[in-house]
Design a protein around this motif. Structure first.
Motif, mmCIF file in Angstrom:
data_model
loop_
_atom_site.group_PDB
_atom_site.id
_atom_site.type_symbol
_atom_site.label_atom_id
_atom_site.label_comp_id
_atom_site.label_asym_id
_atom_site.label_seq_id
_atom_site.Cartn_x
_atom_site.Cartn_y
_atom_site.Cartn_z
ATOM 1 N N ASP A 10 0.844 -1.198 0.000
ATOM 2 C CA ASP A 10 0.000 0.000 0.000
ATOM 3 C C ASP A 10 0.884 1.254 0.000
ATOM 4 O O ASP A 10 2.108 1.159 -0.042
ATOM 5 C CB ASP A 10 -0.976 -0.014 1.177
ATOM 6 C CG ASP A 10 -0.282 -0.022 2.527
ATOM 7 O OD1 ASP A 10 0.830 0.534 2.640
ATOM 8 O OD2 ASP A 10 -0.855 -0.575 3.497
ATOM 9 N N LYS A 46 -5.988 5.688 0.088
ATOM 10 C CA LYS A 46 -4.996 5.313 1.095
ATOM 11 C C LYS A 46 -5.471 5.562 2.519
ATOM 12 O O LYS A 46 -4.886 5.040 3.475
ATOM 13 C CB LYS A 46 -3.681 6.064 0.855
ATOM 14 C CG LYS A 46 -3.789 7.569 1.014
ATOM 15 C CD LYS A 46 -2.482 8.272 0.671
ATOM 16 C CE LYS A 46 -1.414 8.044 1.689
ATOM 17 N NZ LYS A 46 -0.211 8.843 1.434
ATOM 18 N N ARG A 96 -6.748 -0.496 1.738
ATOM 19 C CA ARG A 96 -5.304 -0.793 1.751
ATOM 20 C C ARG A 96 -5.042 -2.290 1.915
ATOM 21 O O ARG A 96 -4.064 -2.819 1.408
ATOM 22 C CB ARG A 96 -4.609 -0.011 2.864
ATOM 23 C CG ARG A 96 -4.599 1.497 2.653
ATOM 24 C CD ARG A 96 -3.492 2.165 3.471
ATOM 25 N NE ARG A 96 -3.527 1.778 4.873
ATOM 26 C CZ ARG A 96 -4.260 2.385 5.798
ATOM 27 N NH1 ARG A 96 -5.024 3.425 5.461
ATOM 28 N NH2 ARG A 96 -4.220 1.992 7.059
ATOM 29 N N ARG A 119 -2.395 -4.928 -0.467
ATOM 30 C CA ARG A 119 -1.219 -5.590 0.117
ATOM 31 C C ARG A 119 -1.296 -7.054 -0.289
ATOM 32 O O ARG A 119 -1.794 -7.901 0.468
ATOM 33 C CB ARG A 119 -1.230 -5.433 1.652
ATOM 34 C CG ARG A 119 -1.070 -4.005 2.128
ATOM 35 C CD ARG A 119 -0.731 -3.942 3.623
ATOM 36 N NE ARG A 119 -1.803 -4.427 4.472
ATOM 37 C CZ ARG A 119 -2.727 -3.671 5.038
ATOM 38 N NH1 ARG A 119 -2.730 -2.353 4.802
ATOM 39 N NH2 ARG A 119 -3.643 -4.186 5.819
#
Length: 430
Positions: A367, A413, A419, A423
């Motif tokens: 992220d 974000k 996020r 990932r």
């Protein structure tokens, strides 16, 4: 009233006030608060003095004269106010050019003490220097010994002074003191040779001393050096830290409805059901949350069939993998896959085993939180982690490659859930 009775009454007053102050330091629960600071001290001093009146003509002393000392016991009711019971001895002798005489004074007094250093906020700039003011009433005896002996001249004394302090340690203090003493009902001059007819304050002298104060008690500080405001600030800071800790504990980082301090699995994937301890519900114990497992089964099933991906044709599986439906997800700043993501690795393993000519590229992402260079390296390490798991599961290393693509900035974000989705490690079949 007899002067001896006055002195006895003063001593009883000191003990009475001490007892009352001890009661006043009891809190609402009856617990003793005296341990906040030490209250008792013993004070010793010695130095010079200068009697200024009254003397008979031709009699006087050196300026100043040596030969006075004192011993006192002090009790601080608060860190600003206290009481002191003290006694002193003075030897008064003639100067070389004076008519010869010798006399002595023994005195005792009960005095109030004010911690001026605390009132004037000395603690804001020093913990070594302090000043006390003191003053009170006492009883004295003057006895002339030369040139002829007189009987005891009993009198009252009024005493006031200032005591600078220099702290040597938590239990020892070097002191200086300048005190003025006025005598009431002093019947004879200091030399003892004539009657004293000065009305009001019949005699007057000044003492200058150096001394040592010894603090008694087990607390860290004596009242002379205790700073109530600093103590309150420490207590407020402690309370603030506790509130911050409670606020942090009550947060729910993974938004599963269980606060952090109770959550045994604080990084549960958003949207899955959890138990009262924040652990994702996984009834069959396969490491995949039940809600995610149901979703995967539906996504990877054949059209019109209840079979899972295991029964799907290779073309469908390849399309799902290539188009990013099969991903391995990671916790924040971690190269350890989420437990439920291992099923995605299993899908790729099965496909590679069934298609021996297939090759796969593993692409890692991170992220946007943190340094881009660091995140680039983190994304590559995530891809390498999945690469190593596939090899350990039996896929030939020559059929695999991996790379790190750094940050995926396609999501908001500021959203924890968004996020979590980026990932990941995704797969491309060749």
């Amino acid at each position: 009233m007899n002067l001896k009775k006055i002195t006895l009454l003063a001593a009883c007053t000191l003990l009475g006030v001490s007892a009352v102050s001890a009661q006043d330091t009891m809190d609402d629960q009856g617990m003793d608060n005296q341990n906040d600071f030490n209250r008792w001290s013993i004070e010793l001093e010695a130095g010079v003095h200068k009697p200024t009146r009254a003397f008979a003509p031709g009699y006087y002393t050196n300026s100043p004269s040596f030969g006075q000392g004192g011993l006192g016991v002090r009790y601080m009711i608060t860190n600003r106010f206290g009481l002191k019971l003290d006694g002193g001895y003075q030897s008064i002798e003639s100067d070389d050019e004076s008519l010869e005489f010798k006399s002595r004074i023994i005195r005792t007094s009960l005095q109030g003490v004010v911690n001026a250093g605390d009132i004037m906020n000395f603690r804001e700039w020093t913990n070594t220097i302090n000043v006390l003011f003191h003053g009170g009433l006492g009883y004295s005896i003057l006895k002339a010994e030369e040139p002829f002996e007189q009987g005891n001249d009993e009198m009252l004394n009024l005493m006031a002074g200032i005591t600078p302090q220099v702290k040597l340690s938590d239990h020892f203090v070097l002191t200086g003191d300048i005190s003025a003493i006025g005598n009431i009902r002093q019947s004879y001059t200091y030399d003892g040779t004539m009657r004293n007819n000065i009305p009001g304050v019949d005699g007057f002298m000044v003492n200058a001393s150096l001394g040592l104060t010894v603090y008694l008690g087990s607390a860290e500080k004596h009242a002379d050096w205790y700073n109530q405001e600093s103590k309150l600030e420490e207590e407020v800071e402690t309370l603030q830290n506790r509130l911050d800790e409670m606020e942090n504990d009550m947060q729910d980082t993974d938004k599963d409805g269980v606060p952090n301090y109770l959550d045994r699995e604080p990084n549960t994937m958003n949207g899955v059901a959890v138990d009262s301890k924040g652990v994702a519900v996984d009834k069959n114990g396969n490491g995949v949350p039940d809600e995610i497992e149901d979703s995967l089964d539906k996504r990877y099933a054949k059209s019109g069939s209840n079979n899972t991906v295991k029964g799907a044709d290779s073309g469908t599986i390849r399309k799902l993998i290539d188009e990013g439906y099969v991903n391995v997800y990671f916790k924040f700043n971690s190269t350890e896959p989420e437990a439920y993501s291992l099923q995605s690795v299993n899908y790729l393993v099965k496909y590679m085993m069934e298609n021996e000519s297939a090759e796969a590229e593993l692409i890692g992402y991170a992220d946007e939180i943190g340094d881009p260079t660091y995140n680039k390296n983190l994304s590559e390490r995530r891809a390498k982690k999945v690469h190593d798991i596939l090899i350990a599961a039996g896929v030939d290393e020559s059929r695999l490659s991996y790379t790190g693509s750094g940050e995926d900035n396609s999501v908001d974000k500021s959203s924890n859930g968004a996020r979590q989705l980026v990932r990941r490690v995704t797969f491309k079949l060749k």
